[in-house]
Write a protein that holds these residues in place. Sequence first.
Motif, short mmCIF file in Angstrom:
data_model
loop_
_atom_site.label_atom_id
_atom_site.label_comp_id
_atom_site.label_asym_id
_atom_site.label_seq_id
_atom_site.Cartn_x
_atom_site.Cartn_y
_atom_site.Cartn_z
N ARG A 21 0.84 -1.21 0.00
CA ARG A 21 0.00 0.00 0.00
C ARG A 21 0.87 1.25 0.00
N ALA A 22 0.21 2.41 -0.14
CA ALA A 22 0.93 3.68 -0.16
C ALA A 22 1.73 3.89 1.12
N ILE A 23 1.16 3.46 2.26
CA ILE A 23 1.87 3.52 3.54
C ILE A 23 2.07 2.08 4.01
N SER A 24 3.32 1.72 4.24
CA SER A 24 3.63 0.36 4.69
C SER A 24 3.20 0.19 6.14
N ALA A 25 2.91 -1.06 6.52
CA ALA A 25 2.44 -1.32 7.88
C ALA A 25 2.61 -2.77 8.24
N TYR A 26 2.69 -3.00 9.53
CA TYR A 26 2.48 -4.33 10.09
C TYR A 26 1.01 -4.35 10.44
N THR A 27 0.30 -5.37 10.01
CA THR A 27 -1.13 -5.44 10.28
C THR A 27 -1.43 -6.63 11.18
N GLU A 32 -9.23 -13.41 10.12
CA GLU A 32 -9.07 -12.81 8.79
C GLU A 32 -9.65 -11.41 8.66
N ALA A 33 -10.15 -10.82 9.75
CA ALA A 33 -10.65 -9.44 9.73
C ALA A 33 -9.52 -8.52 10.20
N LEU A 34 -9.22 -7.49 9.43
CA LEU A 34 -8.19 -6.54 9.82
C LEU A 34 -8.60 -5.85 11.12
N ALA A 35 -7.76 -5.95 12.13
CA ALA A 35 -8.07 -5.39 13.44
C ALA A 35 -7.23 -4.16 13.76
N GLY A 36 -6.05 -4.04 13.16
CA GLY A 36 -5.19 -2.90 13.47
C GLY A 36 -3.96 -2.88 12.61
N ARG A 37 -3.20 -1.78 12.78
CA ARG A 37 -1.99 -1.62 11.98
C ARG A 37 -0.99 -0.72 12.69
N ALA A 38 0.28 -0.92 12.36
CA ALA A 38 1.37 -0.06 12.82
C ALA A 38 2.05 0.46 11.55
N ASP A 39 1.80 1.74 11.25
CA ASP A 39 2.31 2.35 10.03
C ASP A 39 3.76 2.78 10.18
N PHE A 40 4.51 2.66 9.08
CA PHE A 40 5.92 3.07 9.10
C PHE A 40 6.35 3.53 7.72
N VAL A 41 7.49 4.18 7.70
CA VAL A 41 8.15 4.56 6.45
C VAL A 41 9.64 4.26 6.61
N ASP A 42 10.24 3.76 5.53
CA ASP A 42 11.68 3.55 5.50
C ASP A 42 12.29 4.75 4.78
N PRO A 43 13.07 5.57 5.48
CA PRO A 43 13.62 6.78 4.85
C PRO A 43 14.48 6.44 3.64
N PRO A 44 14.16 7.02 2.48
CA PRO A 44 14.95 6.69 1.28
C PRO A 44 16.39 7.19 1.36
N GLN A 45 16.63 8.26 2.10
CA GLN A 45 17.97 8.83 2.19
C GLN A 45 18.82 8.16 3.27
N THR A 46 18.22 7.32 4.12
CA THR A 46 18.95 6.69 5.22
C THR A 46 18.65 5.20 5.24
N ALA A 47 19.51 4.42 4.63
CA ALA A 47 19.30 2.97 4.61
C ALA A 47 19.40 2.41 6.01
N GLY A 48 18.60 1.38 6.27
CA GLY A 48 18.70 0.69 7.55
C GLY A 48 17.91 1.30 8.68
N GLU A 49 16.95 2.19 8.37
CA GLU A 49 16.11 2.76 9.41
C GLU A 49 14.64 2.55 9.07
N HIS A 54 2.48 5.65 13.41
CA HIS A 54 1.07 5.57 13.82
C HIS A 54 0.70 4.12 14.07
N THR A 55 0.04 3.87 15.19
CA THR A 55 -0.45 2.53 15.52
C THR A 55 -1.88 2.67 16.00
N GLU A 56 -2.75 1.81 15.49
CA GLU A 56 -4.13 1.81 15.97
C GLU A 56 -4.74 0.42 15.86
N VAL A 57 -5.68 0.18 16.76
CA VAL A 57 -6.46 -1.06 16.76
C VAL A 57 -7.93 -0.63 16.82
#
Length: 131
Positions: A21-27, A32-49, A54-57
């Motif tokens: 998706r546009a914003i990556s997440a652990y779901t 089988e019903a989506l209950a929550g997510r922890a959104d993240f971004v991997d900085p393109p200028q800083t590898a390895g971070e 945002h996290t919500e249930v």
Amino acid sequence: MTEQRTDKTGAPVSITLDQARAISAYTVSVDEALAGRADFVDPPQTAGERVFFHTEVDEEFGGRGLAGLLIREALADSISRNLTVVPVCPLFASHLKKHGDEYKAEGGQFRRPRPADLALVKETVQNAGDA
């Protein structure tokens, strides 16, 4: 990555890494019903971070410990991928404040957010909304 766990009620849950998706997440899903997510971004200028911002249930799944499962699995996966975690999300920050020494002892790395991380989150959320 998909991990099977059980929540506080003993119900089976699945935690999955979703980077399609546009914003990556652990779901987290229950029956089988989506209950929550922890959104993240991997900085393109800083590898390895990985910046968790945002996290919500969903309310109907509240009180089952799903946010904690989500955070612990995301952190464990970050260790296995040798990523430095940047906790912009208050839940991640709180967890690492309480358990940071344990996380480091398990091989985890984290650092405080910087202004550039906050700008990246803002840009990511804005671009996802425009998509």
